[in-house]
Design an enzyme around this catalytic site. Sequence first.
Site, mmCIF file in Angstrom:
data_model
loop_
_atom_site.group_PDB
_atom_site.id
_atom_site.type_symbol
_atom_site.label_atom_id
_atom_site.label_comp_id
_atom_site.label_asym_id
_atom_site.label_seq_id
_atom_site.Cartn_x
_atom_site.Cartn_y
_atom_site.Cartn_z
ATOM 1 N N ASP A 248 -7.966 -5.237 0.050
ATOM 2 C CA ASP A 248 -8.462 -6.084 -1.051
ATOM 3 C C ASP A 248 -8.098 -7.547 -0.887
ATOM 4 O O ASP A 248 -8.555 -8.388 -1.659
ATOM 5 C CB ASP A 248 -7.883 -5.570 -2.374
ATOM 6 C CG ASP A 248 -8.425 -4.193 -2.693
ATOM 7 O OD1 ASP A 248 -7.641 -3.241 -2.765
ATOM 8 O OD2 ASP A 248 -9.662 -4.073 -2.794
ATOM 9 N N HIS B 145 0.864 -1.185 0.000
ATOM 10 C CA HIS B 145 0.000 0.000 0.000
ATOM 11 C C HIS B 145 0.898 1.231 0.000
ATOM 12 O O HIS B 145 1.957 1.235 0.628
ATOM 13 C CB HIS B 145 -0.885 0.013 1.253
ATOM 14 C CG HIS B 145 -2.060 0.926 1.128
ATOM 15 N ND1 HIS B 145 -1.950 2.272 1.334
ATOM 16 C CD2 HIS B 145 -3.342 0.685 0.776
ATOM 17 C CE1 HIS B 145 -3.139 2.835 1.143
ATOM 18 N NE2 HIS B 145 -3.994 1.898 0.794
HETATM 19 C C1 SDX Z 1 -6.218 0.176 -2.812
HETATM 20 O O1 SDX Z 1 -4.441 4.685 -1.977
HETATM 21 C C2 SDX Z 1 -5.382 4.055 -1.327
HETATM 22 O O2 SDX Z 1 -5.752 4.433 -0.243
HETATM 23 C C3 SDX Z 1 -5.946 2.861 -2.075
HETATM 24 C C4 SDX Z 1 -6.956 2.008 -1.307
HETATM 25 C C5 SDX Z 1 -8.226 2.775 -1.023
HETATM 26 O O3 SDX Z 1 -8.940 2.390 -0.088
HETATM 27 O O4 SDX Z 1 -8.544 3.701 -1.813
HETATM 28 O O5 SDX Z 1 -6.401 1.568 -0.081
HETATM 29 C C6 SDX Z 1 -7.379 0.796 -2.124
HETATM 30 O O6 SDX Z 1 -5.935 0.531 -3.927
HETATM 31 C C7 SDX Z 1 -5.373 -0.827 -2.059
HETATM 32 C C8 SDX Z 1 -4.130 -1.303 -2.889
HETATM 33 C C9 SDX Z 1 -4.662 -2.393 -3.848
HETATM 34 N N1 SDX Z 1 -3.618 -2.758 -4.818
HETATM 35 C C10 SDX Z 1 -3.022 -3.958 -4.784
HETATM 36 O O7 SDX Z 1 -3.202 -4.798 -3.893
HETATM 37 C C11 SDX Z 1 -2.108 -4.218 -5.967
HETATM 38 C C12 SDX Z 1 -0.753 -4.803 -5.485
HETATM 39 N N2 SDX Z 1 -0.016 -3.729 -4.759
HETATM 40 C C13 SDX Z 1 0.973 -2.982 -5.538
HETATM 41 O O8 SDX Z 1 0.560 -2.692 -6.848
HETATM 42 C C14 SDX Z 1 1.525 -1.787 -4.736
HETATM 43 O O9 SDX Z 1 1.796 -2.230 -3.478
HETATM 44 C C15 SDX Z 1 0.702 -0.515 -4.637
HETATM 45 C C16 SDX Z 1 0.309 0.018 -5.967
HETATM 46 C C17 SDX Z 1 -0.533 -0.762 -3.824
HETATM 47 C C18 SDX Z 1 1.553 0.524 -3.912
HETATM 48 O O10 SDX Z 1 2.607 0.775 -4.736
HETATM 49 P P1 SDX Z 1 3.738 1.845 -4.324
HETATM 50 O O11 SDX Z 1 3.468 2.528 -3.045
HETATM 51 O O12 SDX Z 1 3.968 2.697 -5.518
HETATM 52 O O13 SDX Z 1 4.948 0.911 -3.981
HETATM 53 P P2 SDX Z 1 6.159 0.728 -4.896
HETATM 54 O O14 SDX Z 1 5.701 0.348 -6.258
HETATM 55 O O15 SDX Z 1 7.020 1.942 -4.755
HETATM 56 O O16 SDX Z 1 6.839 -0.555 -4.227
HETATM 57 C C19 SDX Z 1 7.875 -0.444 -3.291
HETATM 58 C C20 SDX Z 1 8.645 -1.754 -3.415
HETATM 59 C C21 SDX Z 1 9.077 -2.058 -4.849
HETATM 60 O O17 SDX Z 1 10.208 -2.895 -4.761
HETATM 61 P P3 SDX Z 1 11.695 -2.195 -4.870
HETATM 62 O O18 SDX Z 1 11.708 -1.415 -6.180
HETATM 63 O O19 SDX Z 1 11.813 -1.314 -3.640
HETATM 64 O O20 SDX Z 1 12.662 -3.366 -4.876
HETATM 65 O O21 SDX Z 1 7.778 -2.853 -3.046
HETATM 66 C C22 SDX Z 1 7.580 -3.696 -4.175
HETATM 67 C C23 SDX Z 1 7.962 -2.886 -5.406
HETATM 68 O O22 SDX Z 1 8.353 -3.737 -6.454
HETATM 69 N N3 SDX Z 1 6.152 -4.047 -4.167
HETATM 70 C C24 SDX Z 1 5.682 -5.274 -4.368
HETATM 71 C C25 SDX Z 1 4.297 -5.163 -4.210
HETATM 72 N N4 SDX Z 1 3.957 -3.893 -3.941
HETATM 73 C C26 SDX Z 1 5.118 -3.199 -3.929
HETATM 74 N N5 SDX Z 1 6.293 -6.445 -4.661
HETATM 75 C C27 SDX Z 1 5.493 -7.535 -4.799
HETATM 76 N N6 SDX Z 1 4.143 -7.515 -4.652
HETATM 77 C C28 SDX Z 1 3.520 -6.346 -4.351
HETATM 78 N N7 SDX Z 1 2.183 -6.327 -4.215
#
Ligand code: SDX
Length: 431
Positions: free
Chosen positions: A366, A308
């Site tokens: 989710d 998140h």
């Molecule tokens: C919702 O914003 C809100 O409030 C949203 C929400 C709401 O109520 O409105 O809470 C609802 O959207 C919840 C989130 C639902 N999405 C998912 O479950 C999809 C999977 N999650 C990812 O896509 C991700 O975690 C996000 C999009 C939710 C957050 O992405 P960020 O904050 O941009 O994180 P990032 O991409 O900068 O990741 C940081 C690191 C990265 O690795 P490094 O480059 O540091 O090595 O964490 C890794 C990412 O690759 N990473 C993951 C991951 N999420 C982040 N690796 C594996 N699986 C994941 N799910």
Amino acid sequence: MSDAKKTATLTLDGTSYELPVMSPSAGPDVVDIRKLYAQAKVFTYDPGFTSTAACDSEITFIDGGKGELLHRGYPIDQLAEKSHYLEVCYLLLYGDLPGAKQLEEFERLVTYHTMLHEQMVYFYRGFRRDAHPMAIMTGVVGAMSAFYHDSTDIHDEHAREVATIRLIAKMPTIAAWAYKFSIGQPFVYPRNDLDYASNFLRMCFAVPAEDYEVNPILARAMDRIFTLHADHEQNASTSTVRLASSSGANPFACIAAGIACLWGPAHGGANQATLEMLREIGTVDRIPEFIARAKDKDDPFRLMGFGHRVYKNFDPRAKVMKQSADEVLELLGVDNNPTLQVAKALEEAALSDPYFADRKLFPNVDFYSGIILEAMGFPTSMFTPIFALSRTVGWISQWKEMISDPAMKIGRPRQLYCGATMRDYVDIEKR
Ligand code: SDX
């Protein structure tokens, strides 16, 4: 919002600029850069808005480090346990918990506005039967500005209230009818003797051929899912609604924009993507393979339902959702549901893996919601429409807060331009 007392100093090319620092009632201070470009002729750069406060708000506060979520100061776990969705709607919209009379009047207003303009039945018929229900919701909600002209004037307080009630009241009907249309069943009309969640379940699952009794435990679980998704500060879809509203567009068009944004798998589409991922994993013994893929930078696969932007601790909504999942599946006698077993084993495996622990990637709202919704009989394509139905009150509350701010101005971000600098046109013969 507090008046700025502290300042931050920015020094550029030997010139220092004093920037006011404002302190909120909770959360980090903010550096006020509204005059920065006028003073220093520079922009700030923050494409994902990871360090940017786009507005001030009194509605929802999230402490991502502690895993706290407050609606007008009330913790989400207390609201999920003691309140119900329409009371939370009142709280989000008007700033405090209603008295008995206020709640009764609000629920009466919502109850008596659940029907759609009958002409909209024909609007549904224009879609293909296999249209995704989110495509239908985006279209139908946007089309409400073509059916409810008398509540599109955003500068009229009464029109704003009418639009607010219409959207909250009609969203369950719109979502349920999108579902019925996609499975070729007749629309079921709302009933005034049912509560909000029971009405929605009946409109989704009743058929004219027999009576339909709503299971009160499922209705309570449904209502709790609505509450857990009601609002969440300045997330992507809420920011979309705010930006669309800042141009003065009517509320129906702005909420349709929010629905479109929520559809993405990185946002509200994650509940559908999570369940599809759990099904693809299939059995507990395949979890290591998917954990490895999620960690592999060359593999675009991510663990859906994990991580998140704000929560770097457990999403408090996921905790409540997990309890609900256990209750509902036990009630339905499917607590040995293979998908739930995989979900619980995956959560355990991920949380004990340094990759996820180091990046503070915990289950989010989710992760468990899809398991409950599937157990209740919803297809995965209905998961995000239910999220959109629930979040409508959050979008509207934030819209009302922004629209009624006399200082509101159109949102217009700038950019870091990296394209070609000025050059003359080249005639085709010379190219
Ligand atoms: C919702 O914003 C809100 O409030 C949203 C929400 C709401 O109520 O409105 O809470 C609802 O959207 C919840 C989130 C639902 N999405 C998912 O479950 C999809 C999977 N999650 C990812 O896509 C991700 O975690 C996000 C999009 C939710 C957050 O992405 P960020 O904050 O941009 O994180 P990032 O991409 O900068 O990741 C940081 C690191 C990265 O690795 P490094 O480059 O540091 O090595 O964490 C890794 C990412 O690759 N990473 C993951 C991951 N999420 C982040 N690796 C594996 N699986 C994941 N799910």
